[in-house]
Design a protein around this motif. Structure first.
Motif, PDB file in Angstrom:
ATOM      1  N   TYR A  59       6.597 -11.404   5.319  1.00  0.00           N
ATOM      2  CA  TYR A  59       6.967 -12.387   4.306  1.00  0.00           C
ATOM      3  C   TYR A  59       6.262 -13.700   4.632  1.00  0.00           C
ATOM      4  O   TYR A  59       6.415 -14.229   5.733  1.00  0.00           O
ATOM      5  N   LYS A  60       5.500 -14.215   3.663  1.00  0.00           N
ATOM      6  CA  LYS A  60       4.683 -15.397   3.913  1.00  0.00           C
ATOM      7  C   LYS A  60       4.967 -16.474   2.866  1.00  0.00           C
ATOM      8  O   LYS A  60       4.679 -16.289   1.684  1.00  0.00           O
ATOM      9  N   PRO A  61       5.534 -17.616   3.270  1.00  0.00           N
ATOM     10  CA  PRO A  61       5.875 -18.678   2.317  1.00  0.00           C
ATOM     11  C   PRO A  61       4.687 -19.564   1.977  1.00  0.00           C
ATOM     12  O   PRO A  61       3.698 -19.634   2.712  1.00  0.00           O
ATOM     13  N   GLY A  62       4.807 -20.263   0.859  1.00  0.00           N
ATOM     14  CA  GLY A  62       3.776 -21.201   0.447  1.00  0.00           C
ATOM     15  C   GLY A  62       4.110 -21.760  -0.920  1.00  0.00           C
ATOM     16  O   GLY A  62       5.143 -21.437  -1.511  1.00  0.00           O
ATOM     17  N   SER A  63       3.239 -22.594  -1.447  1.00  0.00           N
ATOM     18  CA  SER A  63       3.387 -23.111  -2.797  1.00  0.00           C
ATOM     19  C   SER A  63       2.956 -22.046  -3.801  1.00  0.00           C
ATOM     20  O   SER A  63       2.385 -21.015  -3.421  1.00  0.00           O
ATOM     21  N   GLU A  64       3.202 -22.288  -5.091  1.00  0.00           N
ATOM     22  CA  GLU A  64       2.750 -21.321  -6.088  1.00  0.00           C
ATOM     23  C   GLU A  64       1.235 -21.127  -5.990  1.00  0.00           C
ATOM     24  O   GLU A  64       0.743 -19.996  -6.035  1.00  0.00           O
ATOM     25  N   LYS A  65       0.492 -22.202  -5.867  1.00  0.00           N
ATOM     26  CA  LYS A  65      -0.966 -22.116  -5.760  1.00  0.00           C
ATOM     27  C   LYS A  65      -1.365 -21.278  -4.554  1.00  0.00           C
ATOM     28  O   LYS A  65      -2.253 -20.409  -4.632  1.00  0.00           O
ATOM     29  N   GLU A  66      -0.721 -21.491  -3.442  1.00  0.00           N
ATOM     30  CA  GLU A  66      -1.076 -20.774  -2.211  1.00  0.00           C
ATOM     31  C   GLU A  66      -0.754 -19.286  -2.298  1.00  0.00           C
ATOM     32  O   GLU A  66      -1.533 -18.450  -1.819  1.00  0.00           O
ATOM     33  N   ILE A  67       0.376 -18.941  -2.918  1.00  0.00           N
ATOM     34  CA  ILE A  67       0.705 -17.515  -2.970  1.00  0.00           C
ATOM     35  C   ILE A  67      -0.194 -16.784  -3.972  1.00  0.00           C
ATOM     36  O   ILE A  67      -0.525 -15.611  -3.784  1.00  0.00           O
ATOM     37  N   ILE A  68      -0.618 -17.480  -5.030  1.00  0.00           N
ATOM     38  CA  ILE A  68      -1.558 -16.864  -5.973  1.00  0.00           C
ATOM     39  C   ILE A  68      -2.914 -16.686  -5.311  1.00  0.00           C
ATOM     40  O   ILE A  68      -3.576 -15.640  -5.465  1.00  0.00           O
ATOM     41  N   GLU A  69      -3.353 -17.668  -4.556  1.00  0.00           N
ATOM     42  CA  GLU A  69      -4.625 -17.549  -3.825  1.00  0.00           C
ATOM     43  C   GLU A  69      -4.584 -16.382  -2.845  1.00  0.00           C
ATOM     44  O   GLU A  69      -5.565 -15.633  -2.703  1.00  0.00           O
ATOM     45  N   ALA A  70      -3.453 -16.208  -2.169  1.00  0.00           N
ATOM     46  CA  ALA A  70      -3.307 -15.093  -1.226  1.00  0.00           C
ATOM     47  C   ALA A  70      -3.381 -13.756  -1.957  1.00  0.00           C
ATOM     48  O   ALA A  70      -3.973 -12.785  -1.462  1.00  0.00           O
ATOM     49  N   PHE A  71      -2.780 -13.697  -3.129  1.00  0.00           N
ATOM     50  CA  PHE A  71      -2.846 -12.471  -3.928  1.00  0.00           C
ATOM     51  C   PHE A  71      -4.285 -12.120  -4.261  1.00  0.00           C
ATOM     52  O   PHE A  71      -4.728 -10.983  -4.045  1.00  0.00           O
ATOM     53  N   TRP A  72      -5.044 -13.072  -4.797  1.00  0.00           N
ATOM     54  CA  TRP A  72      -6.424 -12.782  -5.195  1.00  0.00           C
ATOM     55  C   TRP A  72      -7.302 -12.422  -3.999  1.00  0.00           C
ATOM     56  O   TRP A  72      -8.208 -11.581  -4.111  1.00  0.00           O
ATOM     57  N   GLU A  73      -7.043 -13.027  -2.872  1.00  0.00           N
ATOM     58  CA  GLU A  73      -7.826 -12.708  -1.677  1.00  0.00           C
ATOM     59  C   GLU A  73      -7.574 -11.277  -1.230  1.00  0.00           C
ATOM     60  O   GLU A  73      -8.496 -10.570  -0.793  1.00  0.00           O
ATOM     61  N   ASN A  77       0.861  -1.174   0.000  1.00  0.00           N
ATOM     62  CA  ASN A  77       0.000   0.000   0.000  1.00  0.00           C
ATOM     63  C   ASN A  77       0.906   1.234   0.000  1.00  0.00           C
ATOM     64  O   ASN A  77       1.648   1.450   0.959  1.00  0.00           O
ATOM     65  N   PRO A  78       0.878   2.039  -1.073  1.00  0.00           N
ATOM     66  CA  PRO A  78       1.817   3.170  -1.155  1.00  0.00           C
ATOM     67  C   PRO A  78       1.516   4.286  -0.165  1.00  0.00           C
ATOM     68  O   PRO A  78       2.369   5.141   0.076  1.00  0.00           O
ATOM     69  N   ASP A  79       0.340   4.283   0.411  1.00  0.00           N
ATOM     70  CA  ASP A  79      -0.052   5.341   1.339  1.00  0.00           C
ATOM     71  C   ASP A  79       0.243   4.989   2.791  1.00  0.00           C
ATOM     72  O   ASP A  79       0.523   5.869   3.602  1.00  0.00           O
ATOM     73  N   THR A  80       0.187   3.703   3.144  1.00  0.00           N
ATOM     74  CA  THR A  80       0.449   3.282   4.521  1.00  0.00           C
ATOM     75  C   THR A  80       1.800   2.588   4.671  1.00  0.00           C
ATOM     76  O   THR A  80       2.271   2.407   5.799  1.00  0.00           O
ATOM     77  N   MET A  81       2.399   2.174   3.546  1.00  0.00           N
ATOM     78  CA  MET A  81       3.649   1.411   3.524  1.00  0.00           C
ATOM     79  C   MET A  81       3.513   0.054   4.213  1.00  0.00           C
ATOM     80  O   MET A  81       4.486  -0.540   4.667  1.00  0.00           O
ATOM     81  N   ARG A  82       2.308  -0.450   4.282  1.00  0.00           N
ATOM     82  CA  ARG A  82       2.079  -1.795   4.803  1.00  0.00           C
ATOM     83  C   ARG A  82       1.862  -2.749   3.627  1.00  0.00           C
ATOM     84  O   ARG A  82       1.294  -2.370   2.614  1.00  0.00           O
ATOM     85  N   GLY A  83       2.322  -3.982   3.808  1.00  0.00           N
ATOM     86  CA  GLY A  83       2.143  -4.932   2.733  1.00  0.00           C
ATOM     87  C   GLY A  83       2.684  -6.298   3.078  1.00  0.00           C
ATOM     88  O   GLY A  83       3.000  -6.597   4.235  1.00  0.00           O
ATOM     89  N   ALA A  84       2.786  -7.140   2.049  1.00  0.00           N
ATOM     90  CA  ALA A  84       3.272  -8.503   2.248  1.00  0.00           C
ATOM     91  C   ALA A  84       3.919  -8.997   0.966  1.00  0.00           C
ATOM     92  O   ALA A  84       3.594  -8.531  -0.131  1.00  0.00           O
ATOM     93  N   VAL A  85       4.848  -9.918   1.139  1.00  0.00           N
ATOM     94  CA  VAL A  85       5.410 -10.634   0.003  1.00  0.00           C
ATOM     95  C   VAL A  85       5.125 -12.111   0.229  1.00  0.00           C
ATOM     96  O   VAL A  85       5.541 -12.695   1.232  1.00  0.00           O
ATOM     97  N   TYR A  86       4.375 -12.700  -0.702  1.00  0.00           N
ATOM     98  CA  TYR A  86       4.080 -14.125  -0.669  1.00  0.00           C
ATOM     99  C   TYR A  86       5.094 -14.815  -1.586  1.00  0.00           C
ATOM    100  O   TYR A  86       5.232 -14.445  -2.752  1.00  0.00           O
ATOM    101  N   PHE A  87       5.794 -15.806  -1.068  1.00  0.00           N
ATOM    102  CA  PHE A  87       6.879 -16.384  -1.857  1.00  0.00           C
ATOM    103  C   PHE A  87       6.919 -17.893  -1.719  1.00  0.00           C
ATOM    104  O   PHE A  87       6.542 -18.449  -0.686  1.00  0.00           O
ATOM    105  N   GLN A  88       7.350 -18.538  -2.769  1.00  0.00           N
ATOM    106  CA  GLN A  88       7.477 -19.989  -2.744  1.00  0.00           C
ATOM    107  C   GLN A  88       8.636 -20.399  -1.843  1.00  0.00           C
ATOM    108  O   GLN A  88       9.732 -19.849  -1.929  1.00  0.00           O
TER     109      GLN A  88
END
Length: 227
Positions: A86-100, A59-70
Motif C-alpha cells: 500500500y503506497k500513499p500519495g496525492s491524486e497526481k502521484e498515484i495516477i503517475e504511479a499507475f501509468w508507470e 497480477n492475477p498470475d503471481t498475486m503480486r501488486g500494489a494499491v496506490y491511495f490518497q
C-alpha cells in the motif's frame, strides 16, 4: 503474456463546496427532494465532480501488486497480505504511479473498466496534465483489454448489467462488500481519514475480479483447445 487487473475508488466533492453555476447545472432536471439527493450522491461517479482516491493493481498470475491511495503527506507505506504493498500519495502521484506500472503489461483486466475506470483515469490524468503511457481503450474485441462485465453480458447481448457483488454471489466468490463497505461509503471514509481502509477495500475488489476472471476463463469462455 503479462497481464494486470486494475480498479479505482473515487470520492465526489461536497455539493455545497461547488460554485452556484455548477450546482444549478447539476440540479437542472431535479424536480423532487429525492432527485436532489440522487444528484448529490452521484458526484463520485464522474471525473468532473470527483477524484481518484485509490488505484489498485494485481497480477492475477503471481498475486503480486500494489494499491496506490490518497493520504496526507508523511503517511507510511505499508506492506499488506498476499504480496500487496500500500503506497500513499496525492491524486497526481498515484495516477503517475499507475501509468508507470501499467506500461510493462501486455493485457489489462477490469470489471466495467471500459465504462468507468478507464475514462475516469484518463480524464483525471488530463486534469493533472499527465500523459498516458498505454492505450486503455483499445478495440473491445481484440482481447487486449478484458472487461469482465462486457464478457459476462456477451457484449450487451443480455439485458441486465449486474454488479460485481451480484456476479460474486452467483459464482460463490467472496464479495468485497461482505466486509461491510461499498463504493457508496468511500466518500465518507475519505472524509473521515480512513485512507487505508479504502485501499484495502480496493484490494478486495481486485481479488474478487481475479476469481471472476478464473471462472470466466474456465467455464464461460469457449476455447476449441479445451478438453
Amino acid at each position: 503474456m503479462s497481464r494486470i487487473i486494475f480498479d479505482i475508488e473515487t470520492a465526489g466533492r461536497d455539493f455545497d463546496t461547488l460554485d452556484r453555476d455548477t450546482q444549478d447545472y447539476l440540479l437542472k432536471w431535479a424536480e423532487t427532494e429525492e432527485d436532489i439527493k440522487g444528484v448529490k450522491e452521484s458526484l463520485s461517479f464522474y471525473p468532473v465532480t470527483a477524484e481518484i482516491v485509490a488505484i489498485g493493481m494485481l497480477n492475477p498470475d503471481t498475486m503480486r501488486g500494489a494499491v496506490y491511495f490518497q493520504a496526507p503527506e508523511g503517511s507510511m507505506s505499508q506492506s499488506g497480505d498476499d504480496n500487496i504493498t500500500y503506497k500513499p500519495g496525492s491524486e497526481k502521484e498515484i495516477i503517475e504511479a499507475f501509468w508507470e506500472n501499467i506500461k510493462s503489461y501486455d493485457k489489462f483486466v477490469t470489471f466495467n473498466g471500459r465504462s468507468f475506470d478507464c475514462p475516469f483515469i484518463m480524464i483525471r490524468s488530463a486534469v493533472h496534465r499527465i500523459k498516458p503511457t498505454r492505450e486503455l481503450m483499445p478495440n473491445r474485441y481484440n482481447g487486449a483489454h478484458i472487461d469482465l462485465l462486457d464478457q459476462l453480458t456477451f457484449y450487451g447481448a443480455t439485458r441486465r448489467r449486474f454488479s460485481l457483488d451480484m456476479w460474486c454471489k452467483t459464482f460463490g466468490i467472496k464479495s468485497p462488500k461482505s466486509e461491510g463497505i461499498t463504493g457508496y461509503d468511500v466518500k465518507d471514509l475519505f472524509a473521515s481519514g480512513r485512507y487505508l481502509d479504502i485501499a484495502k477495500y480496493c484490494f478486495g475488489d481486485l481479488k474478487a475480479t481475479r476469481e471472476l476472471l478464473i471462472c470466466w476463463e474456465n467455464y464461460v469462455r469457449f476455447s476449441p483447445d479445451r478438453t
